[in-house]
Design a protein around this motif. Sequence first.
Motif, PDB file in Angstrom:
ATOM      1  N   GLU A 799       0.820  -1.217   0.000  1.00  0.00           N
ATOM      2  CA  GLU A 799       0.000   0.000   0.000  1.00  0.00           C
ATOM      3  C   GLU A 799       0.852   1.265   0.000  1.00  0.00           C
ATOM      4  O   GLU A 799       0.611   2.209  -0.753  1.00  0.00           O
ATOM      5  CB  GLU A 799      -0.941   0.007   1.210  1.00  0.00           C
ATOM      6  CG  GLU A 799      -1.948   1.152   1.136  1.00  0.00           C
ATOM      7  CD  GLU A 799      -2.984   1.085   2.266  1.00  0.00           C
ATOM      8  OE1 GLU A 799      -3.550   2.138   2.582  1.00  0.00           O
ATOM      9  OE2 GLU A 799      -3.196  -0.018   2.812  1.00  0.00           O
ATOM     10  N   SER A 800       1.885   1.306   0.849  1.00  0.00           N
ATOM     11  CA  SER A 800       2.726   2.517   0.926  1.00  0.00           C
ATOM     12  C   SER A 800       3.493   2.734  -0.378  1.00  0.00           C
ATOM     13  O   SER A 800       3.675   3.875  -0.816  1.00  0.00           O
ATOM     14  CB  SER A 800       3.710   2.404   2.094  1.00  0.00           C
ATOM     15  OG  SER A 800       4.629   1.338   1.869  1.00  0.00           O
ATOM     16  N   HIS A 803       1.052   4.082  -3.043  1.00  0.00           N
ATOM     17  CA  HIS A 803       0.748   5.476  -2.734  1.00  0.00           C
ATOM     18  C   HIS A 803       1.902   6.375  -3.184  1.00  0.00           C
ATOM     19  O   HIS A 803       1.689   7.441  -3.778  1.00  0.00           O
ATOM     20  CB  HIS A 803       0.498   5.637  -1.234  1.00  0.00           C
ATOM     21  CG  HIS A 803       0.247   7.059  -0.824  1.00  0.00           C
ATOM     22  ND1 HIS A 803      -0.965   7.699  -1.056  1.00  0.00           N
ATOM     23  CD2 HIS A 803       1.060   7.987  -0.232  1.00  0.00           C
ATOM     24  CE1 HIS A 803      -0.889   8.941  -0.618  1.00  0.00           C
ATOM     25  NE2 HIS A 803       0.329   9.139  -0.108  1.00  0.00           N
ATOM     26  N   HIS A 804       3.139   5.930  -2.917  1.00  0.00           N
ATOM     27  CA  HIS A 804       4.346   6.677  -3.318  1.00  0.00           C
ATOM     28  C   HIS A 804       4.413   6.825  -4.845  1.00  0.00           C
ATOM     29  O   HIS A 804       4.679   7.928  -5.349  1.00  0.00           O
ATOM     30  CB  HIS A 804       5.581   5.921  -2.795  1.00  0.00           C
ATOM     31  CG  HIS A 804       6.888   6.398  -3.343  1.00  0.00           C
ATOM     32  ND1 HIS A 804       7.525   7.517  -2.891  1.00  0.00           N
ATOM     33  CD2 HIS A 804       7.692   5.878  -4.323  1.00  0.00           C
ATOM     34  CE1 HIS A 804       8.650   7.676  -3.553  1.00  0.00           C
ATOM     35  NE2 HIS A 804       8.781   6.691  -4.432  1.00  0.00           N
ATOM     36  N   ARG A 831      12.627  -0.683  -1.236  1.00  0.00           N
ATOM     37  CA  ARG A 831      12.167   0.594  -0.690  1.00  0.00           C
ATOM     38  C   ARG A 831      13.338   1.295  -0.001  1.00  0.00           C
ATOM     39  O   ARG A 831      14.142   0.642   0.681  1.00  0.00           O
ATOM     40  CB  ARG A 831      11.045   0.377   0.328  1.00  0.00           C
ATOM     41  CG  ARG A 831       9.826  -0.335  -0.237  1.00  0.00           C
ATOM     42  CD  ARG A 831       8.688  -0.391   0.761  1.00  0.00           C
ATOM     43  NE  ARG A 831       9.009  -1.210   1.938  1.00  0.00           N
ATOM     44  CZ  ARG A 831       8.133  -1.579   2.872  1.00  0.00           C
ATOM     45  NH1 ARG A 831       6.872  -1.185   2.767  1.00  0.00           N
ATOM     46  NH2 ARG A 831       8.504  -2.313   3.902  1.00  0.00           N
ATOM     47  N   LYS A 833      14.152   4.299   2.793  1.00  0.00           N
ATOM     48  CA  LYS A 833      13.474   5.045   3.853  1.00  0.00           C
ATOM     49  C   LYS A 833      14.449   5.983   4.551  1.00  0.00           C
ATOM     50  O   LYS A 833      15.652   5.702   4.655  1.00  0.00           O
ATOM     51  CB  LYS A 833      12.881   4.074   4.882  1.00  0.00           C
ATOM     52  CG  LYS A 833      11.785   3.188   4.302  1.00  0.00           C
ATOM     53  CD  LYS A 833      11.239   2.237   5.354  1.00  0.00           C
ATOM     54  CE  LYS A 833      10.130   1.353   4.769  1.00  0.00           C
ATOM     55  NZ  LYS A 833       9.630   0.367   5.748  1.00  0.00           N
ATOM     56  N   ASN A 838      10.083   7.222   6.727  1.00  0.00           N
ATOM     57  CA  ASN A 838       9.291   7.676   5.586  1.00  0.00           C
ATOM     58  C   ASN A 838       9.869   7.126   4.287  1.00  0.00           C
ATOM     59  O   ASN A 838      11.089   7.075   4.103  1.00  0.00           O
ATOM     60  CB  ASN A 838       9.272   9.213   5.527  1.00  0.00           C
ATOM     61  CG  ASN A 838       8.643   9.820   6.763  1.00  0.00           C
ATOM     62  OD1 ASN A 838       7.593   9.377   7.208  1.00  0.00           O
ATOM     63  ND2 ASN A 838       9.300  10.829   7.333  1.00  0.00           N
TER      64      ASN A 838
END
Length: 939
Positions: A799-800, A803-804, A831, A833, A838
Amino acid sequence: MAAANLNPKKPNSSSSSDGSDLDPLWQNLDWAVGQMLIMGWDGTEVTPQIKSLIEDHHLGSIILTAKNLKSAQETAKLVQELQTIAKNAGHPQPLLIAVDQENGGVNSLFDEDHVCQFPSAMGIAATGRVELAYEIYKATASEISACGVNLMLGPVLDVLNNARYQPLGVRSTGDDPQEASQYGLAALNGIRDAGIAAAGKHFPSYGNLDFQGSNSAVPVITQTLEELSLSALVPFRNAIATGKLDAMFVGGCGISNPSMNVGHACLSDQVVDDLLRNELGFKGVAISECLEMEALSHDLGVQNGVVMAVEAGCDLVLLCRAYDVQLEAIKGLKLGYENGIITKDRIFTSIRRVQHLKSTCTSWAKALNPPGISLLSQLHPSHVSLSRRAYDESITVIRDKEKMLPLSSSMHPGEELLLLTPLVKPLPASAMTKSLLESKKTWSQAPTQHDSWAHKDRERSAIMSGEGVFREFGKNLARYRNEKLLHTSYTANGVRPVHENLIARASCIIIVTADANRNMYQAGFTKHVDMMCSMHRSRGNKKQLIVVAVSSPYDFAMDKSIGTYICTFDFTEDAMSALVRVLVGEITPIGSMPGTLRKSKKVLKSRQHWLVEEYDRARDYAGLEDLLKAVHRASAPDLHFLKSTRAASMELHLPNIKETHFVVRNSSTGALYGFVATYFIAGVGIIGALLVDPSKRNVSIGRSLHRRALKSLSQQRGLKKVQVGMSFPGVFLGIPLDPEANTVKEWFSNSGWDTQFPRRLTNMIIHDLPNWVAPEGLLQSIQRANISFDLIHGLENAESVLHHVRANANPEVLELYTYALSENKTCGIVRAKDPSGNLIGTVIICRQGSPLVTYIPPLLSDGEDVGGIIAPIVPSTPQATLVLQGLALMGVRQSKGYRASKAVLSWIVDDAFEPLVAMGFDILQAFEEITNSPEVCQT
């Protein structure tokens, strides 16, 4: 002179510079020197001289010319005998056997029964079909290979920068560097696919020579290196970039410009070592022009010449025929070594190149058993058909203002037709030449690639018997028309009373010219007859005039006072037969002027409209596969990803992307002439690919497809913008930034697109992944910034990430990520972070076997595992470059973990490629994505 040992003091040395990696045989100076020479001789049988050169002087390469070759069968027998001599003399590898077989007017081997005649390079270009060049050169190479030849001196890669006045003429494709490059690459692929080696010629260019007032002096290139780089060097550069060009024939012309003053290109290290090898990256065998040329022997002497050629970087030095000169050359090379001018390292470098070349194109099993007639008999029927089709398609009618063609519609029964032809030498590739040679009439040996300025003495005794070919043409035309035909020749003596009487009788006159710009009497004669015809017409007499240029098409290309003007590009029997078929209306001529003159007519042709249909997978899939192959063959080297592109690469079948594709097709044969792929997602209409068959370009197929694609996109509800280029499928990320980019970009600009502010998208690669190491300090910089990375699989964890992507990339990139996440066994997402957790960057990691690679062709490779690092998305922050490098580093590590041999990094935005180059990535392809408002659809 006793045989010297090239390395007498270091028998145990292990460094390759001393030749320890080579067969010990090459430590012997006699053997080594023999491998650095390519020689020929006079006669159709093995002479004691050529036998001695092979046995006693260890000659490793031979050039065969028309003076050596009778029939195909005799050629195969001759080559077999030469190879047997070499084998028995202890040669570790077979001889290189080289031949000029350019077709058109330059063929060393002629055999009406077994070897086919095809159009010249410019004749092939006149068909407008790049794939035809591939077929023809493969056929030609297959035929000479059957006779035992393993090296073709071709293709000609010269660009005619001064087309009208250059003796190279129709041996070149024409005056457009990109077109010459396309046809040259197709020819190169054809030669290589036939299993023999290819030698490009004539480097750096014979396409714009200044003869400086003398036909016997060495001609000079006066262009600067910058000018050469933009034009003449383009086909050479592109051929070298393929890695398929085995050898390069380096010319003997001079170069005179502010940065270079060279007497003979093939003797200059500025040309061979600096320009050819260092700047253009050529790693193959460099072959010198024949050093028996008059100017060189008079100015320097052959011994100095061969030493200079080797010192300049040539690996094979050519001496075509004179035995005493050849012995002098051998002596010169040995003296060069003994004087310390030529080093053993230099000798070993050439031997390695020559040995490698031999290993790719021959073996003793092949060399000692050429298939000869048995194979040629099988090939001949299909090659004859190919030849006829090629000649028929090459005939070009540049103008026919008064609609004189076909003759049956413009001439009444009983009206007389007059044929006026110049006295010219017959072309080597003709039965006329062969019959002259066999009847032992006076005839200078047919020219090889060594041009007339290099061997002026050969031309002096040539008889002017090309009229025999024209006489047969006249008889043929009369038979087809079933009418009487008058025929006479003309010379530099101009229009004589006999011509005036015949012109008065005839109602139609055909004048043949052959290089009228260099034989000015032909131009003057033609204009005089044109004036006479005008006077007759003013008195009410019917006097039609047709001018046929049978060599250079530039004779009257720009002279519109010649109302009917036809070009054949050579005057072999085959070309003249095709001309007859055009004149009598048996075939409709479809040829066009190659090069810039063809391009200048695009505007006139753009009014055509083609039927466009929606793509039907069941009906069109095979046709699209064939179209993709044809486009790949005709493309520049940096579009090699097209080789891996399949019809399936265009078909996504995803619920969120609406795709509609269109074709222009031949409803009779099913062949696709063009294809356009369109996609619509989240308010964005996209043209993802636009392909036109190379043989059908410049006739508005692309415009018809483009118009239909925009119409389809304009009908989508909610259309907010339109775009050229797409990341998923990632075949064309935009307009390719290749040598043709400006042309393609200009095409879109002329079609209504605003091309001023494109977005650059780049695909990158690490070629040798196992040996790649991360730049020093990169990992420490990432750790100091406290950036962390992890790898996730599957949509349940995504999901993240989604969204990104949704917030920072195009809608089709979101679909790309969604697809990759659904393939959780073969794809993952890395990913990045920040210290607070974040998300500040993502990238897709993909294995070779993933279904995703179908849609991203750069990830497909023949026999190698390629790791995919796809669509890094990094928002603009002060740390963006470091985040991108970190994602790339993680991707490379994953690919190494999958034991991939290469890593491809796809879809790098704008100038973000620069820090990746610093990491060791090379640029694979670059594109420009164009985005406009929907108004484009209404233009």
